[in-house]
Design a protein around this motif. Structure first.
Motif, PDB file in Angstrom:
ATOM      1  N   THR A 110       0.953  -1.256   0.278  1.00 23.85           N
ATOM      2  CA  THR A 110      -0.057  -0.084  -0.038  1.00 23.85           C
ATOM      3  C   THR A 110       0.991   0.889   0.006  1.00 23.85           C
ATOM      4  N   GLY A 111       0.344   2.504  -0.244  1.00 29.50           N
ATOM      5  CA  GLY A 111       0.992   3.637  -0.179  1.00 29.50           C
ATOM      6  C   GLY A 111       1.464   3.871   1.295  1.00 29.50           C
ATOM      7  N   TYR A 112       0.552   3.605   1.981  1.00 30.21           N
ATOM      8  CA  TYR A 112       0.984   3.904   3.507  1.00 30.21           C
ATOM      9  C   TYR A 112       2.245   3.275   3.980  1.00 30.21           C
ATOM     10  N   ASN A 115       5.375   4.710   2.017  1.00 32.99           N
ATOM     11  CA  ASN A 115       5.839   5.931   3.037  1.00 32.99           C
ATOM     12  C   ASN A 115       6.463   5.464   4.163  1.00 32.99           C
ATOM     13  N   HIS A 136       0.491  14.132   4.316  1.00 34.40           N
ATOM     14  CA  HIS A 136      -0.296  12.872   4.368  1.00 34.40           C
ATOM     15  C   HIS A 136       0.159  12.165   5.724  1.00 34.40           C
ATOM     16  N   SER A 138       0.377   9.111   6.512  1.00 30.39           N
ATOM     17  CA  SER A 138       1.656   8.008   6.268  1.00 30.39           C
ATOM     18  C   SER A 138       2.807   8.390   6.254  1.00 30.39           C
ATOM     19  N   ASP A 178       3.664  15.469  -0.183  1.00 29.84           N
ATOM     20  CA  ASP A 178       2.769  15.011  -1.279  1.00 29.84           C
ATOM     21  C   ASP A 178       3.154  15.792  -2.603  1.00 29.84           C
ATOM     22  N   SER A 182      -3.985  15.653  -0.735  1.00 26.29           N
ATOM     23  CA  SER A 182      -4.890  14.866  -1.117  1.00 26.29           C
ATOM     24  C   SER A 182      -6.340  15.390  -0.616  1.00 26.29           C
ATOM     25  N   ASP A 207       5.407  12.014  -2.803  1.00 30.29           N
ATOM     26  CA  ASP A 207       4.321  10.856  -2.755  1.00 30.29           C
ATOM     27  C   ASP A 207       3.355  11.415  -3.731  1.00 30.29           C
ATOM     28  N   ALA A 209       0.582  10.253  -5.009  1.00 28.93           N
ATOM     29  CA  ALA A 209      -0.498   9.373  -4.944  1.00 28.93           C
ATOM     30  C   ALA A 209      -1.429   9.867  -5.808  1.00 28.93           C
ATOM     31  N   HIS A 210      -1.909  11.139  -5.857  1.00 26.52           N
ATOM     32  CA  HIS A 210      -3.157  11.662  -6.361  1.00 26.52           C
ATOM     33  C   HIS A 210      -2.763  12.293  -7.966  1.00 26.52           C
ATOM     34  N   THR A 237       0.953   5.594  -6.098  1.00 29.64           N
ATOM     35  CA  THR A 237      -0.089   4.445  -5.484  1.00 29.64           C
ATOM     36  C   THR A 237      -0.864   4.018  -6.575  1.00 29.64           C
TER      37      THR A 237
HETATM   38  C1  LIG Z   1      -4.221   7.471  -0.467  1.00 29.69           C
HETATM   39  C2  LIG Z   1      -2.729   8.254  -0.047  1.00 29.69           C
HETATM   40  C3  LIG Z   1      -1.614   7.404   0.399  1.00 29.69           C
HETATM   41  C4  LIG Z   1      -2.058   5.934   0.953  1.00 29.69           C
HETATM   42  O1  LIG Z   1      -2.170   4.996  -0.248  1.00 29.69           O
HETATM   43  P1  LIG Z   1      -2.713   3.561   0.095  1.00 29.69           P
HETATM   44  O2  LIG Z   1      -2.224   2.823  -1.040  1.00 29.69           O
HETATM   45  O3  LIG Z   1      -4.380   3.840   0.163  1.00 29.69           O
HETATM   46  O4  LIG Z   1      -2.216   3.114   1.370  1.00 29.69           O
HETATM   47  C5  LIG Z   1      -0.351   7.897   0.634  1.00 29.69           C
HETATM   48  N1  LIG Z   1      -0.383   9.118   0.290  1.00 29.69           N
HETATM   49  C6  LIG Z   1      -1.103  10.106  -0.102  1.00 29.69           C
HETATM   50  C7  LIG Z   1      -0.801  11.584  -0.342  1.00 29.69           C
HETATM   51  C8  LIG Z   1      -2.629   9.392  -0.252  1.00 29.69           C
HETATM   52  O5  LIG Z   1      -3.262  10.270  -0.589  1.00 29.69           O
END
Ligand SMILES: *Cc1c(COP(=O)(O)O)cnc(C)c1O
Length: 398
Positions: A110-112, A115, A136, A138, A178, A182, A207, A209-210, A237
């Protein structure tokens, strides 16, 4: 020491309008759409998922997943370093490295966990880590786990980060941010952060993710225009734009070799199921081949902003598919959520501690799977909520 009373904590959360509740989804009215069926038989238009490209419920991903499952079975059976590392993981890592223009990529569950694992591996006890104030959870948790000290600079302020780096030249080892924030949808000042980090020989961890899959001409995200020297540690992610599950770190050969030895959230956990990696490979391929998906989600985003601006909704400064409306209190955000639900929209109120007290909001997200009509209908309904309030001489923000 006494155990604390949990019902006391729960009652206090309730009193402050901070109790979080889940909605149980039991299917999708049309595959590939954002029409969600919930338990109780209601069909809602979902405006809160991170399925930006409309891939999460695409039949092609489900087909890739079941085809793979028929070869590999459901579970990977062990961690990557024992016997869990499969051919689909290997292929996906190679494709992610090529996609991001990095030497190598490493999959995390996972992204969590990416990180947490990366930051705790790269920063040591007593060193200094710099974080954006809106990082975030994480990223914060990884820093806490590392035992490093950390300082949080003003949101999106690269000069503030640069000053902390200058003041602590010997201890600063890492800056983490980030790519797209998010809950706000704005983009970090990445090239200026990169310059500051390079000047002071600190790692920059982005990171994205978005942003990954959505932003940039090729969909490579918020860092698309930056080099791998500028962004030596890129995290993406796979459960958001790519509609699947998991995450990756992309960087140099040495970085990935180091993480395989040292990132505890990589080492001490079961490898992602291979069918998930197979679905992600399909998503990656589709996102590149069907560039209309990111064009569409960005066009719908522009449409939403235009319509919302026309009727005076409290937009934030975001040009990404994350479009929060600032309401300013938990009660107001929950009330708006309930009114939208009544009208068939699933839009989630975001409250403390995810966002600061006083900045409670609705977090609206657009997807390539939305129709223009759905976006227009949401704007119209939001306008009615606002009108109802201004009739009572109360601003939307109260
Ligand atoms: C959603 C998110 C994560 C976590 O990613 P997951 O794969 O859902 O665990 C990490 N960093 C940011 C900025 C996020 O928005």
């Amino acid at each position: 020491m006494k155990k604390r009373s949990l019902d006391g904590v729960l009652a206090e959360l309730d009193r402050q309008h901070l109790t979080r509740r889940r909605t149980t989804v039991d299917g999708f009215a049309e595959p590939g759409s954002r029409l969600v069926t919930t338990v109780g038989g209601r069909t809602l238009i979902d405006f809160s998922s991170n399925d930006y490209l409309g891939l999460a419920h695409h039949p092609a991903l489900a087909a890739a997943m079941s085809e793979c499952a028929s070869r590999t079975g459901a579970g990977s059976g062990a961690s990557h370093l024992v016997t869990g590392h499969g051919i689909e993981h290997e292929r996906l890592e190679a494709e992610l490295a090529a996609f991001t223009g990095r030497e190598r990529a490493l999959l995390f569950s996972t992204g969590y966990m990416a990180n947490v694992g990366v930051i705790a591996a790269l920063a040591d006890r007593g060193e200094l880590v710099l974080l954006d104030r809106l990082s975030h959870a994480s990223i914060i948790d990884g820093t806490v786990l590392s035992g490093a000290r950390f300082k949080r600079y003003t949101h999106a302020d690269a000069d503030a980060a640069g000053r902390i780096l200058s003041d602590n030249p010997d201890e600063s080892v890492l800056v983490a941010t980030d790519g797209v924030f998010s809950m706000d949808g704005d983009i970090a000042p990445l090239s200026r952060l990169a310059k500051a980090a390079r000047t002071h020989n600190a790692w920059l961890v982005v990171d994205d993710a978005h942003g990954i899959g959505v932003l940039g001409k090729k969909g490579r995200g918020a860092t698309e225009e930056l080099s791998s020297e500028d962004v030596p540690v890129l995290i993406g992610t796979l459960g958001k734009a790519f509609g699947s599950f998991g995450a990756f770190v992309a960087g140099s050969r040495d970085l990935i070799d180091f993480l395989i030895q040292r990132a505890r959230s990589y080492i001490y956990t079961t490898a992602l199921p291979q069918p998930v990696a197979a679905a992600t490979r399909k998503a990656l391929e589709m996102s590149q081949r069907e560039s209309w998906r990111r064009e569409r989600v960005l066009a719908l985003t522009a449409r939403f902003r235009e319509g919302a601006r026309e009727i005076g909704l409290p937009l934030m400064d975001s040009n990404t598919p994350i479009q929060p409306l600032l309401l300013g209190s938990s009660a107001a955000a929950l009330q708006a959520q309930a009114e939208l639900l009544e009208a068939g929209f699933r839009v989630v109120a975001i409250r403390a501690p995810t966002v600061a007290k006083g900045s409670e909001r609705l977090r609206i997200t657009l997807s390539a799977a939305h129709t223009e009509e759905q976006v227009d209908a949401l704007i119209a309904r939001l306008g009615q909520i606002q009108l109802a309030r201004s009739d009572k001489r109360m601003g939307f923000a109260e």
